[in-house]
Motif scaffolding. Sequence first.
Motif, mmCIF file in Angstrom:
data_model
loop_
_atom_site.group_PDB
_atom_site.id
_atom_site.type_symbol
_atom_site.label_atom_id
_atom_site.label_comp_id
_atom_site.label_asym_id
_atom_site.label_seq_id
_atom_site.Cartn_x
_atom_site.Cartn_y
_atom_site.Cartn_z
ATOM 1 N N HIS A 59 47.200 -4.304 22.192
ATOM 2 C CA HIS A 59 46.026 -5.329 22.467
ATOM 3 C C HIS A 59 44.769 -4.528 21.987
ATOM 4 N N THR A 60 44.405 -3.356 22.814
ATOM 5 C CA THR A 60 43.177 -2.851 22.413
ATOM 6 C C THR A 60 43.558 -1.612 22.062
ATOM 7 N N VAL A 61 43.195 -1.222 20.671
ATOM 8 C CA VAL A 61 43.345 0.293 20.144
ATOM 9 C C VAL A 61 42.137 1.000 20.252
ATOM 10 N N TYR A 62 42.256 2.268 19.965
ATOM 11 C CA TYR A 62 41.195 3.152 19.897
ATOM 12 C C TYR A 62 41.328 3.513 18.208
ATOM 13 N N ALA A 63 40.183 2.921 17.879
ATOM 14 C CA ALA A 63 40.172 2.874 16.169
ATOM 15 C C ALA A 63 38.889 2.757 15.515
ATOM 16 N N GLY B 180 48.366 4.576 21.610
ATOM 17 C CA GLY B 180 48.669 5.122 23.001
ATOM 18 C C GLY B 180 47.801 4.657 24.171
ATOM 19 N N PRO B 181 47.783 4.906 25.503
ATOM 20 C CA PRO B 181 47.236 4.831 26.231
ATOM 21 C C PRO B 181 45.521 5.071 26.102
ATOM 22 N N LEU B 182 44.651 4.072 26.627
ATOM 23 C CA LEU B 182 43.313 4.327 26.254
ATOM 24 C C LEU B 182 42.737 5.535 27.010
ATOM 25 N N ALA B 183 43.315 5.697 28.339
ATOM 26 C CA ALA B 183 42.885 6.789 29.158
ATOM 27 C C ALA B 183 43.111 8.051 28.395
ATOM 28 N N GLU B 184 44.142 8.322 27.415
ATOM 29 C CA GLU B 184 44.329 9.469 26.836
ATOM 30 C C GLU B 184 43.647 9.640 25.427
#
Length: 465
Positions: free
Chosen positions: A214-218, A279-283
């Motif tokens: 859904h939401t990626v860190y990118a 991966g998990p956004l928290a990480e």
Amino acid sequence: MNPEGTHEVAHAVDALQARLRGQLIRRGDPEYEAARVVYNGMIQKHPAWIARCADVADVMACVAFARDTGVPLSVRGGGHNAAGLGVCDDGLVADLSGLRSVHVDPQARTVRVGGGSTWGDVDHATHAFGLAVPSGIISTTGVGGLTLGGGLGHLTRKYGLAIDNLLEATVVLADGSVVRASDREHPDLFWALRGGGGNFGVVTSFLFRGNPVHTVYAGPMLWDLDQAPDLLPWYQDVIQSAPEDLNGFFAFLTVPPAPPFPEPLHHRRMCGIVWCYTGPLAEAEGTFRPLRAFRKPTVDFVGPLPYPALQSMFDPLYPPGLQWYWKADFVKELSPQAVRLHVQHGSQVPTVQSTMHLYPVNGFAGRVGPHDTAWSYRDATWAEVIVGVDPDPAQAEAVTRWAKDYWNALHPHSLGGAYVNFLMDEGEDRVRASYRDNYPRLRSIKAHYDPHNLFRVNQNIRPAR
């Protein structure tokens, strides 16, 4: 040439028009010029007819027409093919853009996609359910062409190629029949479709596995060119050892003269990596802390993004109609000599849209066996592509020369073949090299499903005799 020069062909054209639910466009019709163009403005072909297919029956009619008359048949989904193989001279184009549907089953996590859909259509539909299908990096790309060639993109290391997520395909064959290909039905055909391109029939629908995204860190990080000699070896180490949640493709580029890039960087040649972390956004911050620490990037636009926003990020930079020349290879490693050559040629990108990308194909994609699908280069670390691109036809020669010179210098450091979706019209030997020891099996399957090579306007695999 007048393809309707014989009475028999003219009669067949009239019969085709009567059978079609969609529109048949002929030369001289008001829609013809707009209908014949494809994404690559360097391709200028003039088909005799363009059939805008409304349904599977229309596709069947097109296949029957080409089989009975012997005229060339090309199949166009999104029209993005590098070599412009969605269109042909003096033949019939089966335009699938009317078969543009996406149905998501959130319980089964499957996505059924019409053969004329784009990846933007898929991303829009799947995102609402927190799902995604691995695809490319431009949302206007057609699902059909990209998938049948393999399907590289931001999710390759995490979820594999598009073909690694394909569950079944509905195919119109050369004899006019319609079959469903999967692991259970027509398994040889299903194997060949997964990387073998449009050689085996017209795929009118695909069934994919949906993956939780859904939401990626990118986003992109950019560095000054003087960092490239150190950045490339570091990037190689990162991508060979990174968790599969982390994907990133390396690029040489020219900064576009537009927001969000600061004006002092406009038109500056730089190098960069476009990251995608699933991966998990928290990480995420912890994952990127060492990446940011190696060399502080000049530009850092990496952060939380809805996946469709990442997929469409480069759409404005690459509208339809630009002049494109592509050269490509698969690459296992970046030797010190290869790094020097990349820096030498990559630092000379000639235009704003020209670039070199190294797309990772390890991780999930590399764990699939080389003979499990037609796409054989599972041992590669990257698919390398060099593209000379510019809006101005007067620049076509210059961007082509840059791409060829770059490729000629780096090809000795490659695995020998290339991702077929990145090939121009480069001949049978190049196609053969791109399938390696899967090629004989592809020829045998071609002989069974298309013995007379009806589907030949593609990176063609000739049927075994």
